[in-house]
Each structure stands twice: as C-alpha cells, then as structure tokens.
Design a protein around this motif. Structure first.
Motif, PDB file in Angstrom:
ATOM      1  N   ARG A 194      37.931   4.252 -31.137  1.00  0.00           N
ATOM      2  CA  ARG A 194      38.619   5.411 -30.552  1.00  0.00           C
ATOM      3  C   ARG A 194      37.659   6.573 -30.321  1.00  0.00           C
ATOM      4  O   ARG A 194      37.963   7.509 -29.586  1.00  0.00           O
ATOM      5  CB  ARG A 194      39.767   5.856 -31.458  1.00  0.00           C
ATOM      6  N   ASN A 195      36.498   6.516 -30.950  1.00  0.00           N
ATOM      7  CA  ASN A 195      35.534   7.613 -30.863  1.00  0.00           C
ATOM      8  C   ASN A 195      34.551   7.387 -29.719  1.00  0.00           C
ATOM      9  O   ASN A 195      34.059   6.272 -29.526  1.00  0.00           O
ATOM     10  CB  ASN A 195      34.759   7.732 -32.175  1.00  0.00           C
ATOM     11  N   PRO A 196      34.232   8.416 -28.953  1.00  0.00           N
ATOM     12  CA  PRO A 196      33.237   8.275 -27.892  1.00  0.00           C
ATOM     13  C   PRO A 196      31.854   8.010 -28.469  1.00  0.00           C
ATOM     14  O   PRO A 196      31.562   8.374 -29.615  1.00  0.00           O
ATOM     15  CB  PRO A 196      33.294   9.624 -27.166  1.00  0.00           C
ATOM     16  N   ILE A 197      31.017   7.377 -27.674  1.00  0.00           N
ATOM     17  CA  ILE A 197      29.654   7.078 -28.089  1.00  0.00           C
ATOM     18  C   ILE A 197      28.694   7.637 -27.045  1.00  0.00           C
ATOM     19  O   ILE A 197      29.115   8.276 -26.078  1.00  0.00           O
ATOM     20  CB  ILE A 197      29.459   5.561 -28.294  1.00  0.00           C
ATOM     21  N   ALA A 198      27.406   7.436 -27.237  1.00  0.00           N
ATOM     22  CA  ALA A 198      26.401   7.993 -26.335  1.00  0.00           C
ATOM     23  C   ALA A 198      26.661   7.560 -24.895  1.00  0.00           C
ATOM     24  O   ALA A 198      27.012   6.406 -24.645  1.00  0.00           O
ATOM     25  CB  ALA A 198      25.010   7.543 -26.774  1.00  0.00           C
ATOM     26  N   VAL A 200      24.782   6.699 -22.417  1.00  0.00           N
ATOM     27  CA  VAL A 200      24.060   5.522 -21.940  1.00  0.00           C
ATOM     28  C   VAL A 200      24.735   4.248 -22.438  1.00  0.00           C
ATOM     29  O   VAL A 200      24.765   3.217 -21.743  1.00  0.00           O
ATOM     30  CB  VAL A 200      22.577   5.566 -22.372  1.00  0.00           C
ATOM     31  N   THR A 201      25.322   4.318 -23.628  1.00  0.00           N
ATOM     32  CA  THR A 201      26.035   3.171 -24.184  1.00  0.00           C
ATOM     33  C   THR A 201      27.361   2.968 -23.462  1.00  0.00           C
ATOM     34  O   THR A 201      27.736   1.843 -23.119  1.00  0.00           O
ATOM     35  CB  THR A 201      26.276   3.373 -25.687  1.00  0.00           C
ATOM     36  N   GLU A 202      28.068   4.060 -23.233  1.00  0.00           N
ATOM     37  CA  GLU A 202      29.331   3.966 -22.509  1.00  0.00           C
ATOM     38  C   GLU A 202      29.108   3.331 -21.131  1.00  0.00           C
ATOM     39  O   GLU A 202      29.906   2.517 -20.667  1.00  0.00           O
ATOM     40  CB  GLU A 202      29.940   5.362 -22.329  1.00  0.00           C
ATOM     41  N   HIS A 203      28.011   3.687 -20.501  1.00  0.00           N
ATOM     42  CA  HIS A 203      27.711   3.172 -19.162  1.00  0.00           C
ATOM     43  C   HIS A 203      27.612   1.652 -19.159  1.00  0.00           C
ATOM     44  O   HIS A 203      28.083   0.985 -18.229  1.00  0.00           O
ATOM     45  CB  HIS A 203      26.409   3.794 -18.658  1.00  0.00           C
ATOM     46  N   ALA A 204      27.003   1.097 -20.193  1.00  0.00           N
ATOM     47  CA  ALA A 204      26.829  -0.356 -20.255  1.00  0.00           C
ATOM     48  C   ALA A 204      28.163  -1.087 -20.359  1.00  0.00           C
ATOM     49  O   ALA A 204      28.277  -2.242 -19.941  1.00  0.00           O
ATOM     50  CB  ALA A 204      25.947  -0.727 -21.439  1.00  0.00           C
ATOM     51  N   PHE A 205      29.165  -0.413 -20.869  1.00  0.00           N
ATOM     52  CA  PHE A 205      30.476  -1.035 -21.053  1.00  0.00           C
ATOM     53  C   PHE A 205      31.449  -0.683 -19.935  1.00  0.00           C
ATOM     54  O   PHE A 205      32.662  -0.715 -20.124  1.00  0.00           O
ATOM     55  CB  PHE A 205      31.068  -0.616 -22.402  1.00  0.00           C
ATOM     56  N   TRP A 206      30.938  -0.378 -18.769  1.00  0.00           N
ATOM     57  CA  TRP A 206      31.768   0.092 -17.666  1.00  0.00           C
ATOM     58  C   TRP A 206      32.941  -0.832 -17.371  1.00  0.00           C
ATOM     59  O   TRP A 206      34.060  -0.375 -17.093  1.00  0.00           O
ATOM     60  CB  TRP A 206      30.919   0.243 -16.396  1.00  0.00           C
ATOM     61  N   TYR A 207      32.728  -2.136 -17.442  1.00  0.00           N
ATOM     62  CA  TYR A 207      33.771  -3.089 -17.061  1.00  0.00           C
ATOM     63  C   TYR A 207      34.947  -3.049 -18.030  1.00  0.00           C
ATOM     64  O   TYR A 207      36.091  -3.315 -17.644  1.00  0.00           O
ATOM     65  CB  TYR A 207      33.195  -4.506 -16.979  1.00  0.00           C
ATOM     66  N   GLN A 208      34.674  -2.697 -19.292  1.00  0.00           N
ATOM     67  CA  GLN A 208      35.769  -2.624 -20.254  1.00  0.00           C
ATOM     68  C   GLN A 208      36.726  -1.487 -19.898  1.00  0.00           C
ATOM     69  O   GLN A 208      37.951  -1.628 -20.007  1.00  0.00           O
ATOM     70  CB  GLN A 208      35.208  -2.449 -21.658  1.00  0.00           C
ATOM     71  N   TYR A 209      36.172  -0.368 -19.462  1.00  0.00           N
ATOM     72  CA  TYR A 209      37.011   0.752 -19.050  1.00  0.00           C
ATOM     73  C   TYR A 209      37.696   0.445 -17.722  1.00  0.00           C
ATOM     74  O   TYR A 209      38.838   0.872 -17.480  1.00  0.00           O
ATOM     75  CB  TYR A 209      36.177   2.025 -18.946  1.00  0.00           C
TER      76      TYR A 209
END
Length: 356
Positions: A194-198, A200-209
């Motif tokens: 539930r907590n946001p992360i860095a 650059v890390t969020e970017h790698a998980f784009w497909y999950q969002y």
C-alpha cells in the motif's frame, strides 16, 4: 536496481488432491544414475548448453488436481528424484525447454506445469472463482504433487513461480526437498504494497498499475494487445536477451487460455489490495502475512540485468529470510527470464541445492 521485496511479500498454501496413477515415464537416453540427497562428494557439473537448443517438450500430460485439470511437461526417469519447475508471467513452461533435459540427463524426473490460466491447464468447473492470489496458485501446486503422488520435490522457479516455490517451502517444508528461487524471497505482503516506493521502481512495474484500470483489463482481453504487451515486457525485463519470433510465439500460445486475462488481472489487482481474495485462503494468507522464514536448503539467484532484482543485487536484502543451508549467486548479463536465458546456471543451481 529495483527493490522488488518492497513491492512483493506474503505467503499461502494448502492441500488438494486427486489420485492419478502415472504410467512409467520414458527414461532419458544416457541418463546418469539418479542423484541422492545428502550423499557425500561434489555435485555433478551440468554441461554447458546454448540457450535455445531445444524447441519442444517431447511429452505433455494432463492431471486432475484440485480445482484444475493441469497441463504439464515431464522428462526423465519415473523413479528419479523430482524437480518441479514453475514459470512466471508473461511466460510459460517453455522457459524450461533447455533446463528440463539437462536435469533429466542427470537422472531427475522433471515436472513443469502450466499455472492456472495458462496453456492447457483448465478449471474443472465454470463456477470456480478465477482467482489469481498467491495462496490459490500455491494450493494448485500442492494438489498437483498429491495427484502425481509426489511426496517431496526440489522446487525451482522465477517470477510467479519463485513466489509459489517460496510459499511451498515456507508452509509445506515437508514437501520441499530443496529450493531454487530467482530474486529471493517474493512472498507478497499486501500491507507493505500500500506504500509508494521510489519512482524508478514504480516505473518498472507499469503493467501492474495498467492492469488496475478498466483500460488495462480490456487490453488483456484483446488477443493482439495482450500478445504485444507481453512481448514488450520480455524486451524490457531481459534487455540483452536476443530472442527470436519463434521463441516468443511458442510461449504466446499459452496466453490463449480462456481464463488467462481474468487470472492475470486478478493476480495484480489482489497484490495491490484492489481485489478481494477468497475466504477459503484466509488462513494461508494470515500465515504468510507473518513473513515466515524458509528453512529448507536454498539457492537464490539474482539476474543482474533484471529490473526487478532487489538492490543491491547481491542477495543481501533478503538473506535473513532463509535460515537453513543456503547459497546465493548473482548472474551478470542476465535478465528476468533466467532459466531460458541461462539454462546451465539454473540447472546447476538445482543440482547444488539438492546437495546442500
């Protein structure tokens, strides 16, 4: 590097079975004597193989197991020690096309199942919830082991497969002889996610969002769009892997499963607490939320070029979660689909884990 542990963590499993008497499996020509757990002496050296040497599995089977009719490949002698190889997303059993014969030639019985929603694996009832949560997938594998009358196996996996293997080792250690887990401890913790992360890390998980949106769900339901989306994930997650069209298309056929879109979308929405799981798995998820350590002999692998490998990429970020005999290896120049990109190294890790 990406801190995947901050994005994925929790654990769950159970039992399930349907008896399936196996006919004798064809042995592998020139197979070495079956390896014995705990015997003295060095582990055999796995011969080097060029990735992509094999293009098909000679034997595909189906087994009634729990809520599923599971499709799986199997190589090696029927009486050999079992290695269970588990694939991830967006991949399938073909990630182990080269690994499986390497291990079969050393006397192992290698079983490679399609996870729920993939390939020839089908739900037995139209009424079964198309649930992609981690404990449901793990229970599928326990049910398969029961159906195939496999008491214990070396369990190896990457991506969804590593998470499932970790769960098996954490909740059913009596069923896991040894573990090979790519990028380490991947049991999902929904509270942490539930907590946001860095960024650059969020970017790698784009497909999950993307899958969290109606637009992303519609893309997964469209055969052309999901095909192209999966290929883009292959390209970005394995930046130096020069796979050809035929290699991708062999795996893309597994995406035509009628439940593929539902399982994939639910899996990622559940991780982000955007979709509910089933009450029948609550006990498993409660146990997994406690972050259970893994005590079985384990080899963890970090592909250095995998954008999901947790920083600093040397296994130290998850070392405390493995309390039994343990080794870690970092593979330079390798991306996310480690068993298909580096089959010899993956097979060697399996052999070595079995000797820890």
């Amino acid at each position: 590097m990406i801190d995947r542990r901050s994005f994925h963590r929790t654990v769950g499993l159970g039992a399930g079975a349907a008896a399936l008497a196996l006919a004798g499996l064809p042995g592998t020509a020139g197979a070495a004597p079956a390896p014995t757990r705990g015997r003295s002496g060095p582990a055999p050296v796995v011969p080097t193989i060029t990735p992509g040497t094999h293009t098909t599995f000679p034997v595909l089977r189906q087994a009634t197991a729990g809520v599923l009719d599971v499709g799986y490949a199997e190589l090696g002698p029927a009486d050999g020690p079992v290695v269970l190889c588990l694939h991830g997303w967006p991949y399938d059993i073909h990630s182990y096309l080269d690994v499986a014969p390497l291990l079969a030639d050393l006397g192992y019985r290698v079983t490679v199942p399609y996870l729920r929603g993939h390939g020839s694996t089908r739900f037995r009832s139209a009424r079964t919830v198309r649930n992609g949560q981690q404990s449901a997938i793990a229970r599928d594998i326990i049910a398969l082991l029961d159906a195939l009358r496999i008491d214990r196996a070396v369990v190896a996996g990457f991506d969804w497969g590593a998470r499932t293997a970790d769960i098996l080792a954490a909740l059913w250690p009596e069923r896991v002889k040894a573990l090979v887990s790519v990028t380490g401890y991947l049991i999902t913790n929904r509270d942490a996610q539930r907590n946001p992360i860095a960024p650059v890390t969020e970017h790698a998980f784009w497909y999950q969002y993307y899958f969290a949106t109606d637009r992303g769900e519609r893309a997964m339901q469209d055969p052309k769009l999901r095909h192209d989306l999966a290929r883009e994930v292959w390209r970005t997650a394995s930046p130096t892997w020069n796979f050809d069209d035929a290699t991708f298309e062999r795996t893309a056929a597994a995406f035509e499963n009628p439940d593929y879109a539902a399982i994939v979308v639910h899996n990622y929405r559940w991780r982000l607490s955007l979709a509910d799981g089933e009450r029948r798995y609550d006990h498993d998820e409660h146990l997994l939320a406690r972050k259970p350590t893994i005590q079985v002999p384990t080899v963890t692998l970090d592909p250095a070029l995998d954008p999901f490998t947790p920083a600093p990429g040397d296994g130290s970020s998850y070392r405390s979660m493995f309390t039994g005999p343990y080794e870690h290896r970092t593979l330079p120049g390798i991306g996310h689909n480690l068993p298909q990109e580096a089959p010899t190294a993956f097979a060697q890790a399996v052999v070595d884990a079995d000797r820890l």
